[in-house]
Write a protein that holds these residues in place. Structure first.
Motif, short mmCIF file in Angstrom:
data_model
loop_
_atom_site.label_atom_id
_atom_site.label_comp_id
_atom_site.label_asym_id
_atom_site.label_seq_id
_atom_site.Cartn_x
_atom_site.Cartn_y
_atom_site.Cartn_z
N GLY A 206 12.61 13.30 88.94
CA GLY A 206 12.55 14.73 89.19
C GLY A 206 11.23 15.36 88.84
O GLY A 206 10.35 14.73 88.28
N GLY A 207 11.15 16.61 89.22
CA GLY A 207 9.94 17.36 88.92
C GLY A 207 8.94 17.33 90.06
O GLY A 207 9.05 16.51 90.97
N GLU A 208 8.02 18.28 89.95
CA GLU A 208 7.00 18.41 91.00
C GLU A 208 5.64 18.20 90.36
O GLU A 208 5.24 18.94 89.48
N LEU A 209 4.95 17.18 90.82
CA LEU A 209 3.61 16.89 90.32
C LEU A 209 2.61 17.71 91.13
O LEU A 209 2.74 17.82 92.34
N LEU B 89 3.00 20.60 100.58
CA LEU B 89 4.08 20.10 99.74
C LEU B 89 4.62 18.81 100.32
O LEU B 89 5.07 18.77 101.48
N LEU B 90 4.58 17.77 99.51
CA LEU B 90 5.16 16.48 99.91
C LEU B 90 6.47 16.32 99.16
O LEU B 90 6.51 16.53 97.95
N LYS B 91 7.54 15.96 99.88
CA LYS B 91 8.82 15.75 99.20
C LYS B 91 9.20 14.28 99.21
O LYS B 91 8.73 13.51 100.05
N ARG B 92 10.07 13.93 98.28
CA ARG B 92 10.53 12.55 98.15
C ARG B 92 11.18 12.06 99.46
O ARG B 92 12.01 12.77 100.04
N LYS C 169 7.88 11.83 115.55
CA LYS C 169 6.65 11.11 115.92
C LYS C 169 5.82 10.73 114.67
O LYS C 169 6.34 10.10 113.77
N ASP C 170 4.53 11.16 114.65
CA ASP C 170 3.63 10.72 113.58
C ASP C 170 4.04 11.22 112.19
O ASP C 170 3.59 10.70 111.18
N MET C 171 4.86 12.26 112.14
CA MET C 171 5.21 12.84 110.84
C MET C 171 6.33 12.08 110.16
O MET C 171 6.62 12.33 108.99
N ALA C 172 6.99 11.18 110.88
CA ALA C 172 8.02 10.34 110.23
C ALA C 172 7.31 9.35 109.32
O ALA C 172 6.35 8.69 109.74
N SER C 173 7.78 9.28 108.08
CA SER C 173 7.02 8.53 107.08
C SER C 173 7.82 7.35 106.53
O SER C 173 9.04 7.42 106.40
N LEU C 174 7.08 6.30 106.21
CA LEU C 174 7.71 5.15 105.54
C LEU C 174 7.24 5.05 104.09
O LEU C 174 7.66 4.16 103.36
N GLY C 175 6.38 5.94 103.68
CA GLY C 175 5.85 5.92 102.32
C GLY C 175 6.79 6.65 101.37
O GLY C 175 7.87 7.11 101.77
N PRO C 176 6.40 6.80 100.11
CA PRO C 176 7.30 7.42 99.12
C PRO C 176 7.55 8.91 99.36
O PRO C 176 8.54 9.45 98.91
N PHE C 177 6.65 9.57 100.10
CA PHE C 177 6.80 11.01 100.32
C PHE C 177 6.62 11.34 101.81
O PHE C 177 6.09 10.52 102.57
N TYR C 178 7.08 12.52 102.19
CA TYR C 178 6.80 13.00 103.54
C TYR C 178 6.30 14.45 103.46
O TYR C 178 6.55 15.14 102.46
N GLY D 109 16.70 -1.10 89.36
CA GLY D 109 17.46 -0.84 90.59
C GLY D 109 17.48 0.61 91.00
O GLY D 109 18.14 0.98 91.97
N LYS D 110 16.76 1.44 90.28
CA LYS D 110 16.73 2.87 90.60
C LYS D 110 15.76 3.11 91.77
O LYS D 110 14.66 2.55 91.78
N GLN D 111 16.19 3.95 92.70
CA GLN D 111 15.35 4.17 93.87
C GLN D 111 14.10 4.99 93.52
O GLN D 111 14.17 5.94 92.75
N LEU D 112 13.01 4.59 94.08
CA LEU D 112 11.74 5.30 93.90
C LEU D 112 11.52 6.24 95.09
O LEU D 112 12.18 6.06 96.11
N PRO D 113 10.65 7.20 95.01
CA PRO D 113 9.81 7.57 93.87
C PRO D 113 10.61 8.35 92.83
O PRO D 113 11.65 8.91 93.13
N TYR D 114 10.07 8.39 91.62
CA TYR D 114 10.73 9.16 90.56
C TYR D 114 10.58 10.66 90.79
O TYR D 114 11.48 11.43 90.48
N LEU D 115 9.43 11.03 91.33
CA LEU D 115 9.16 12.48 91.50
C LEU D 115 9.96 13.07 92.65
O LEU D 115 10.23 12.38 93.64
N ASP D 116 10.33 14.35 92.52
CA ASP D 116 10.96 15.06 93.64
C ASP D 116 9.92 15.45 94.69
O ASP D 116 10.21 15.45 95.88
N ALA D 117 8.76 15.84 94.20
CA ALA D 117 7.75 16.37 95.14
C ALA D 117 6.36 16.28 94.53
O ALA D 117 6.21 16.15 93.31
#
Lengths: 537, 264
Positions: free
Chosen positions: A23-26, A191-194, A171-180, A205-213
């Protein structure tokens, strides 16, 4: 080589063992509005930052261990000496909008990447020869990519290729990384969200990323950025200036870190372009190896590192920074500060030193100007130190600060300058990334660009070695070639390398799992593992 | 008095300064004030007091020269336009408006960029102030033009013309003496304007070349807001600039008042 790996492994274990809270916003800053959100067109720091945080790549170059690690691909094999690569993909992965990821998307990405109309700088690195890039989908999770000619460093290049979705409505905005990218307020923030579909999990076994945004605030002014960090508005700063680093350290030493020498190098070069407007006698000085070596020896790099960079820089060795662990030629050492030796070299070359003035064979007083970019305090200070150092061997230096565009125009179009002091961040560690600098025919061969044939024997030798390394699939052979190029550059000094800057970062104690690296992006290279204590509250 | 002391101190900088303005004490960069360095040293170890004296000298000597140049240009263009009137005045005012509409800083940056590179710091500072003088005449020219036009419509000029005064005699005996107040006022106004403009250029790193200091280049240290709080002595160049500019303003007011008294 084993020790850094062990340190890194220990850090990973510590990170995994740490019960980082989700959680939290970096919040941290980017210097400008991103020029693009297209993952295949990173043009400047801001768009590259967003693409790094949102893009999913087949393999990731670990900024700490400097090793390539599996990401969307579980494994890969380079075939035919570097003409072909086969990827085995992870199964059941989804883009941030829920669209399934498969080998079709890899083929689609390669097709877009190599489209000449896109002019992707990322794609340029894969262009090794005439002909099309062919993709063979062997199964939904297996794909082969075949290039018309050998591509050096092929697997590592995929670190910079974020996968696009061929089917997503986003299209290009669909993301495979930790944030979108969730929100963009022009000129203010992004603003990038999880990514709820992100595939990676931590050791428990906890899903990443830890941050919300992650909120990327657009702020060019480094001073304001530092003030906001001090107030707690921001939690991280990448690439701190040394004076701000010292100031923040005096407030709380735990919030700043010197991650060691980086790949950011400051250097000086003389204009050797035959068609330039500089007088022939001056060009004769600048094309003389002895003159360049003498100037180099007369510059006190240690003082420069200590005074201008407050000790957060190292005297530069040459074309490659020691931060580049694999490619750095360890046999080379920085040129020593030795004004007496510099004068000896100059006398051997026919120069005369009398009453504090240096004159050449024809009696011309040795005087030249150094141009550099205005409002870059560190560079102006370095130029002032060079001015003072060269005065000791009788050389008069005029420092001229110009706005950025005037400098670029002079060094790349009009060639109306004598010497130039600039800096460069080498973000690509592979020698292929600097082909444009070292090949004599290239426009970025700054001291004498776009040569029809090499002007000197040593430039011809560099051309031959650079082409040889680029067409070889054998990493150790490539290293031998590149080592030799570094030696020639050290001996001839077409670029007089001054200092390699340290990677200075500020990270709030609230940020957990941060392990700053000397390589870009220094603070958030492991963004998926970053967490905020108490969710940043 | 304050201005005299400041100018006096800068003129005797060679005797008052403990070291040359360019000398780098590399063992003591960013030193705090001490007996050896009254205002400490800058980030290259250069004595701040020496740089302040020499920098103030540069600004205080060259700003009046630039102001004189701009006043002469303004008198020429504005005087001709006001004297002849008609299409010449309209053309001159269009040129004046054009000059006023150009952003100074960008124009100076552009002109600076095309200047020869191999000029000494001393020449570069003279060139900078000459540029300021040759580009900064437009606002003054408009005022001179209005003043000349007003004089040309006055009864005593009409009488002089009727008695057969030649153009040059009219200018020499009637126009110039009556424009003296306006020209002096424009001269005094221009000095602080040019000092501040040079300071702005210096703050952008485009003013005087290293290692020569000017008030503008000294003010660049204030850009580093993060490091300012514990080092108030960095504000001293700013204080000197404020004092110098204020002194010129006071001089301007006094000269205007005394001129009004003379006219009355």
């Amino acid at each position: 080589m084993k020790r850094p790996l062990l340190v890194y492994a220990a850090l990973v274990l510590v990170s995994a063992a740490m019960l980082a809270q989700s959680g939290g916003e970096l919040r941290f800053c980017i210097p400008s509005e991103p020029n693009t959100f297209n993952p295949l067109l990173p043009q400047e720091v801001s768009s590259a930052t967003i693409i790094y945080l949102t893009g999913g790549v087949l393999a990731r170059f670990n900024r700490f261990s400097q090793k390539l690690e599996p990401e969307l691909a579980t494994s890969w094999k380079v075939l035919d000496g570097g003409k072909k690569i086969r990827f085995q993909l992870r199964e059941g992965l989804h883009f941030s909008d829920g669209t399934l990821f498969s080998a079709d998307d890899v083929a689609y990405t390669m097709q877009k990447l190599m489209d000449p109309d896109l002019h992707s700088p990322t794609g340029d690195a894969f262009r090794s020869g005439e002909g099309k890039v062919v993709t063979n989908i062997l199964s939904p999770v297996t794909i082969e990519i075949i290039f018309p000619a050998v591509v050096a460093n092929l697997a590592n290049l995929f670190d910079t290729v974020p996968m696009l979705s061929s089917r997503s409505p986003q299209k290009d905005m669909a993301s495979l990384g930790p944030f979108y990218v969730a929100e963009h307020k022009a000129g203010t923030y992004i603003l990038l969200k999880r990514n709820p579909y992100y595939w990676k999990k931590d050791s428990s076994g906890k899903q990443l990323p830890y941050l919300d945004a992650i909120r990327l605030e657009i702020e060019l002014n480094k001073e304001i950025e530092a003030l906001r960090f001090s107030r707690g508005d921001l939690q991280m700063i990448t690439a701190l200036q040394p004076d701000i680093f010292e100031k923040l350290a005096s407030q709380n030493n735990a919030q700043v870190q010197d991650a060691g020498v980086s790949t950011y190098t400051e250097f000086l070069w003389f204009n050797q372009v035959p068609a330039s407007t500089i007088p022939a006698y001056k060009r004769a000085w600048f094309t003389s190896t002895a003159f360049r070596r003498a100037v180099s020896e007369a510059i006190n790099r240690a003082d420069m590192a200590r005074i201008v960079f407050h000790g957060h820089a190292q005297p530069a060795v040459g074309a490659v920074s020691p931060a580049n662990k694999f490619w750095f030629n360890t046999k080379l050492k920085p040129h020593p500060y030795d004004p007496d030796s510099a004068l000896r070299r100059l006398r051997q070359e026919g120069f005369h030193f009398d009453k504090g003035k240096l004159t050449d064979k024809s009696g011309n007083e040795v005087e030249f100007s150094i141009i550099t970019v205005a409002n870059n305090h560190a560079r102006e200070s370095m130029a002032a130190m060079v001015q003072q150092d060269l005065k000791k061997i009788g050389i008069k230096v005029n420092v001229v600060t110009l706005d950025f565009h005037a400098v670029i125009e002079r060094i790349s179009e009009t060639f109306n300058y004598e010497a130039c002091l600039l800096g460069l961040l080498y973000s690509d560690l592979d020698p292929n990334g600097v082909m444009n600098v070292w090949l004599s025919s290239e426009p970025d061969h700054q001291w004498n660009p776009k040569q029809k044939s090499p002007a000197t024997a040593w430039e011809a030798e560099i051309d031959r070695l650079m082409r040889a390394q680029a067409s070889s699939g054998d990493e150790h052979l490539r290293k031998q070639y590149w080592d030799r190029v570094q030696e020639i550059a050290w001996e001839q000094e077409p670029f007089i390398y001054l200092v390699d800057k340290d990677a200075l970062v500020a990270i709030s104690p609230k940020v957990k799992n941060a392990h700053p690296s000397a390589l870009h992006p220094q603070t958030f290279w492991n963004a998926e593992y970053l967490a905020l204590d108490n969710g940043g509250r | 008095m304050v201005l005299s002391i400041t100018i006096g101190a800068t003129l005797f900088a060679n005797f008052l300064a403990p070291a040359g303005y360019e000398h780098q004490f590399r063992d003591s960069p960013n030193a705090s004030p001490s007996n050896k360095h009254l205002l400490g040293t800058d980030d290259l170890g250069r004595d701040r007091f020496a740089r302040l004296l020499y920098g103030s000298r540069v600004s205080l000597l060259l700003a009046p020269l630039a102001a004189a140049l701009s006043t002469v240009l303004a008198a020429f263009v504005g005087g001709l336009a006001g004297y002849f009137g008609g299409w010449l005045e309209r053309m001159a005012l269009i040129v004046v408006d054009l000059f006023l509409s150009i952003p100074w800083i960008f124009l100076l940056i552009s002109v600076r960029a095309v200047l020869p590179l191999n000029i000494s710091p001393q020449s570069s500072v003279i060139v900078t102030f000459l540029l300021l003088g040759s580009l900064g005449w437009a606002a003054s020219a408009r005022i001179v033009c209005a003043g000349t036009r007003s004089l040309m419509k006055s009864d005593f000029v009409a009488l002089a013309r009727a008695t057969g005064f030649s153009g040059s005699r009219l200018v020499r005996l009637h126009l110039l003496p009556n424009l003296r107040g306006i020209l002096l006022a424009q001269f005094w106004i221009s000095i602080p304007v040019f000092i501040i403009t040079e300071a702005n250029l210096g703050a952008l790193g485009l003013g005087v070349s290293e290692p020569l200091p000017s008030l503008g280049s000294l003010l660049r240290e204030l850009q580093n807001v993060v490091t300012l709080r514990p080092e108030p002595w960095r504000f001293i160049p700013l204080a000197v600039l404020v004092i110098v500019v204020s002194s010129f303003e006071i001089l301007l007011n006094r000269s205007s008042n005394s001129f009004s008294e003379v006219r009355a």
